[in-house]
Design a protein around this motif. Structure first.
Motif, mmCIF file in Angstrom:
data_model
loop_
_atom_site.group_PDB
_atom_site.id
_atom_site.type_symbol
_atom_site.label_atom_id
_atom_site.label_comp_id
_atom_site.label_asym_id
_atom_site.label_seq_id
_atom_site.Cartn_x
_atom_site.Cartn_y
_atom_site.Cartn_z
ATOM 1 N N ALA A 83 -8.023 -15.728 -34.480
ATOM 2 C CA ALA A 83 -9.361 -16.077 -34.951
ATOM 3 C C ALA A 83 -10.235 -16.589 -33.813
ATOM 4 O O ALA A 83 -11.426 -16.257 -33.733
ATOM 5 N N ALA A 84 -9.655 -17.397 -32.926
ATOM 6 C CA ALA A 84 -10.430 -17.908 -31.791
ATOM 7 C C ALA A 84 -10.894 -16.773 -30.886
ATOM 8 O O ALA A 84 -12.045 -16.775 -30.405
ATOM 9 N N VAL A 85 -10.035 -15.795 -30.656
ATOM 10 C CA VAL A 85 -10.418 -14.635 -29.849
ATOM 11 C C VAL A 85 -11.518 -13.840 -30.547
ATOM 12 O O VAL A 85 -12.502 -13.411 -29.918
ATOM 13 N N ALA A 86 -11.381 -13.653 -31.874
ATOM 14 C CA ALA A 86 -12.408 -12.926 -32.633
ATOM 15 C C ALA A 86 -13.751 -13.643 -32.565
ATOM 16 O O ALA A 86 -14.800 -13.008 -32.435
ATOM 17 N N VAL A 190 -20.263 -26.519 -27.314
ATOM 18 C CA VAL A 190 -20.396 -26.023 -28.684
ATOM 19 C C VAL A 190 -19.591 -24.741 -28.887
ATOM 20 O O VAL A 190 -18.984 -24.545 -29.943
ATOM 21 N N ASP A 191 -19.561 -23.877 -27.898
ATOM 22 C CA ASP A 191 -18.799 -22.632 -28.029
ATOM 23 C C ASP A 191 -17.316 -22.925 -28.250
ATOM 24 O O ASP A 191 -16.665 -22.279 -29.081
ATOM 25 N N ARG A 192 -16.795 -23.916 -27.531
ATOM 26 C CA ARG A 192 -15.387 -24.280 -27.700
ATOM 27 C C ARG A 192 -15.156 -24.910 -29.078
ATOM 28 O O ARG A 192 -14.135 -24.646 -29.718
ATOM 29 N N VAL A 193 -16.106 -25.713 -29.535
ATOM 30 C CA VAL A 193 -15.987 -26.321 -30.860
ATOM 31 C C VAL A 193 -15.971 -25.234 -31.939
ATOM 32 O O VAL A 193 -15.141 -25.254 -32.849
ATOM 33 N N TYR A 194 -16.870 -24.273 -31.824
ATOM 34 C CA TYR A 194 -16.928 -23.200 -32.817
ATOM 35 C C TYR A 194 -15.641 -22.372 -32.827
ATOM 36 O O TYR A 194 -15.126 -22.019 -33.893
ATOM 37 N N ALA A 195 -15.128 -22.064 -31.646
ATOM 38 C CA ALA A 195 -13.865 -21.316 -31.585
ATOM 39 C C ALA A 195 -12.736 -22.119 -32.221
ATOM 40 O O ALA A 195 -11.898 -21.566 -32.951
ATOM 41 N N GLY A 196 -12.718 -23.442 -31.970
ATOM 42 C CA GLY A 196 -11.686 -24.282 -32.563
ATOM 43 C C GLY A 196 -11.818 -24.387 -34.064
ATOM 44 O O GLY A 196 -10.809 -24.358 -34.798
ATOM 45 N N VAL A 197 -13.042 -24.501 -34.561
ATOM 46 C CA VAL A 197 -13.265 -24.583 -36.009
ATOM 47 C C VAL A 197 -12.868 -23.277 -36.687
ATOM 48 O O VAL A 197 -12.223 -23.277 -37.745
ATOM 49 N N PHE A 198 -13.255 -22.161 -36.084
ATOM 50 C CA PHE A 198 -12.898 -20.860 -36.658
ATOM 51 C C PHE A 198 -11.383 -20.686 -36.678
ATOM 52 O O PHE A 198 -10.817 -20.174 -37.655
#
Length: 293
Positions: A83-86, A190-198
């Protein structure tokens, strides 16, 4: 068996459904609440968790409990990484635009389903349960593993709540949810936060799948019903509200258990869909959602 024991059995089955549904829907709610992304691929992440659990059960030697424990740890991590890669490769490049992300996650859904079909095959396959004991009640025996699923789901949900409310990571997530531009100005990636949340949302769906797959069976199309019911739960509870998601999952799960036992499973889905219609008409923000200013 009298009506009372039948009702008790229906409620117990509904509680199992509610527990798994709460886990799955909380992942969907988390992604929407923080990222404002309607993740149509969420059902595919659920399916991947179940399919990977089957592969782990085949690869790990020894008793069923050992392979299940490995699957419960490994599968959510793998699904979360996917999911993080996606998110990084697809959603980030679309700048998380609502219409574009809906189309993109629909595409991801089909990609993951076809990949599972290619590597896993079209057949439904069982995963052995780690526990085989039954609890003997005065009227009937009941699977001890199903009760363990309820307890396990409750513990995971408690952990999620503690992370969101009482950890630095949760504070960063909430700051990003309120205003991502301001959060970025204060040095939050923020990009890292979004990848982590996803990844976290997908991991919750995978945990739910690993818990339920010994009761059901792994199949490459098994994500459809969890996705539909998760959307129903999130809409009823309120978009982005974890408390609303839990309450709605309990209502829908118990209702599904009772209606499926005394009438038909299809009727339970119809009633749940009608409930969504009523909520959208009478309280569009959901039971615990906040009305837009």
């Amino acid at each position: 068996m009298d009506f009372g024991p039948f009702l008790l059995l229906a409620l117990m089955e509904g509680l199992v459904t509610a527990a798994v549904l709460a886990l799955t829907a909380s992942g969907l709610s988390l992604v929407f609440g923080i990222m404002r992304v309607v993740n149509v691929a969420h059902g595919a992440f659920f399916m991947l968790g179940a399919v990977l659990a089957w592969f782990v059960s085949q690869w790990v030697p020894g008793p069923a409990g050992l392979s299940f424990a490995v699957a419960l740890i490994l599968c959510p991590l793998i699904v979360g990484a996917i999911a993080a890669v996606a998110d990084t490769v697809v959603l980030k490049r679309l700048n998380y635009e609502p219409e574009a992300t809906i189309v993109a996650t629909i595409g991801l859904l089909y990609i993951f389903e076809q990949a599972a079909l290619s590597f896993f095959g079209p057949d439904a396959r069982p995963v052995p349960a780690p526990l085989s004991f039954r609890i003997q009640l005065p009227w009937f025996g009941y699977s001890g593993y199903k009760l363990a699923v309820v307890v396990g789901a409750a513990l995971v949900l408690l952990m999620v709540w503690l992370i969101l409310k009482h950890s630095r990571a949760g504070l960063i997530m909430r700051a990003t949810q309120i205003d991502r531009d301001t959060a970025r100005a204060f040095g939050i990636n923020v990009d890292r936060v979004y990848a982590g949340v996803f990844a976290m949302g997908a991991g919750l769906a995978a945990i739910a799948a690993v818990l339920i797959v010994p009761i059901q069976q792994a199949h490459y199309l098994m994500g459809g019903d969890p996705l539909l019911l998760s959307f129903i739960v999130v809409i009823i509870g309120g978009l982005g509200s974890l408390r609303g998601t839990l309450v709605a999952a309990l209502i829908i799960g118990l209702g599904d258990g009772v209606i499926s036992t005394f009438f038909a499973p299809t009727l339970a889905k119809i009633v749940a869909t009608l409930a969504v219609g009523l909520i959208l008409v009478l309280r569009p923000q959901g039971l615990f959602g906040k009305r837009a200013a």
